[in-house]
Design an enzyme around this catalytic site. Structure first.
Site, PDB file in Angstrom:
ATOM      1  CG  HIS A   1      32.057  51.050  27.516  1.00 42.87           C
ATOM      2  ND1 HIS A   1      31.727  50.392  28.683  1.00 42.87           N
ATOM      3  CD2 HIS A   1      32.631  50.116  26.723  1.00 42.87           C
ATOM      4  CE1 HIS A   1      32.116  49.134  28.608  1.00 42.87           C
ATOM      5  NE2 HIS A   1      32.656  48.926  27.424  1.00 42.87           N
TER       6      HIS A   1
ATOM      7  CG  HIS B   1      32.657  46.116  23.017  1.00 44.29           C
ATOM      8  ND1 HIS B   1      34.034  46.103  23.085  1.00 44.29           N
ATOM      9  CD2 HIS B   1      32.246  46.686  24.177  1.00 44.29           C
ATOM     10  CE1 HIS B   1      34.429  46.637  24.226  1.00 44.29           C
ATOM     11  NE2 HIS B   1      33.361  47.004  24.917  1.00 44.29           N
TER      12      HIS B   1
ATOM     13  CD  GLU C   1      31.742  44.938  28.128  1.00 45.33           C
ATOM     14  OE1 GLU C   1      32.117  45.814  27.324  1.00 45.33           O
ATOM     15  OE2 GLU C   1      32.345  44.680  29.185  1.00 45.33           O
TER      16      GLU C   1
END
Lengths: 141, 141
Positions: free
Chosen positions: A8, A81, A132
């Site tokens: 994502h 992110h 991430e």
């Protein structure tokens, strides 16, 4: 260690419901979860799915939300992110450190909004992108 | 009109080679194109591929580069836009306008770094995300 697919993109925004409505009404991206609060993580989240990934809309929750600072700098919101899947989060964390990356916080993986362990890595080596890493569902830990 | 897959995330950065090296050395993302200059677009670009999308690293080229302003605000770089594929860019443009989105510039699609026509849409309705729509390869125009 090699990163896998982009799971994502995290988008910090002052109002996740308003943003989700924009993706649905303008772009036809109607496949979205209800808003869910994660008090321990300090965020309220909606996931909007497109065919090959998700957009994670993130709204601050509480005084200590980790995205307050980002929204102070970007009051209208923005991309926060990018999250990539890895087979094993501990191996990935150790590899990142061995390669000289700066793993944020204690470096101890914690359970993120997707229910799997994650770490965050400093943006300085990736063109300014906060990264991430997320253990892929069904991974080793 | 419904957006399709995320084609890429655009990352504006002062040095595409340095950023590509970070993705390769730290994250094992070694599948990258050589840097290519697009003088008409005012950018130098490297595409880094992960299994389900690309990271488009973008460095300003020339005085009139469209990413100067972004890099002034974010000198270390950062995520600049998200690009989704659509079957037909003209239909998509017209749908965006009919739905009240703000298509940037003249709204006339132009050929982007991927060699297919693109438009950009104002970030105000998508949580602060600048959205690029790209005609998918093999589309109608």
């Amino acid at each position: 260690m090699k990163i896998g697919r982009l799971n994502h993109v995290g988008v910090a925004t002052p109002d996740v419901e308003a943003a989700a409505k924009g993706y649905a009404d303008l772009y036809g991206a109607t496949d979205a979860t209800p808003a869910k609060a994660f008090p321990k993580l300090g965020v309220k989240v909606i996931f909007v799915s497109v065919p090959n990934m998700q957009i994670e809309l993130i709204e601050p929750l509480g005084e200590d939300s980790p995205i307050h600072k980002f929204l102070e700098k970007n009051p209208k919101g923005g991309q926060h992110h990018m999250c990539f899947e890895v087979p094993d989060i501990i191996e990935a964390r150790d590899a990142m450190r061995a390669r000289g990356a700066t793993v944020l916080g204690t470096g101890e993986p914690y359970i993120g909004a997707h229910g799997v362990p994650v770490i965050f890595v400093h943006p300085k080596d990736t063109g300014g992108v906060l990264v991430e890493l997320m253990q892929e569902p069904g991974g080793g830990h």
